[in-house]
Design an enzyme around this catalytic site. Structure first.
Site, PDB file in Angstrom:
ATOM      1  CB  CYS A  29       5.115  -5.128 -33.733  1.00 27.68           C
ATOM      2  SG  CYS A  29       5.492  -6.885 -33.867  1.00 27.68           S
ATOM      3  CB  CYS A  32       8.249  -6.475 -32.443  1.00 23.58           C
ATOM      4  SG  CYS A  32       7.664  -6.780 -34.121  1.00 23.58           S
TER       5      CYS A  32
END
Length: 108
Positions: A29, A32
């Site tokens: 991700c 993230c």
């Protein structure tokens, strides 16, 4: 920031006293990873008022699904074993995360 996993999530988040911030992230991700330095800064600033944790959903898929984490990133606040607020995907901006953290850190 405390790293939680499928074995420590219940005692550290669901059974914890007060408000708990959870950064749900995954290995692949990129958003993230981009948010992590900002979240760590908030943890340093508000860590005495709010417990900060993070969970790698790549290694805890069933737990993530049980918490209704269907996309990443997700930043959530828990209290008393319940999720009280969350920011998901494009709503998880640095400004909105900071607003959410301040709302709960200053509530106690």
């Amino acid at each position: 920031m405390l790293i939680v996993d499928k074995d420590t999530f219940v005692p550290e988040v669901l059974e914890a006293e007060g408000f708990v911030f959870v950064d749900f992230f995954g290995d692949g991700c990129e958003p993230c990873k981009a948010l992590l330095p900002h979240v760590e800064k908030l943890a340093e600033e508000y860590g005495d008022k709010l417990k900060f944790t993070k969970l790698n959903t790549t290694k805890a898929r069933r737990l993530a699904i049980s918490q209704k984490i269907l996309g990443l990133p997700v930043m959530a606040i828990y209290k008393g074993g319940e999720k009280v607020e969350e920011l998901v995907k494009e709503d998880a901006t640095t400004d909105r995360i900071e607003e959410m953290v301040k709302r709960y850190a200053l509530a106690e």
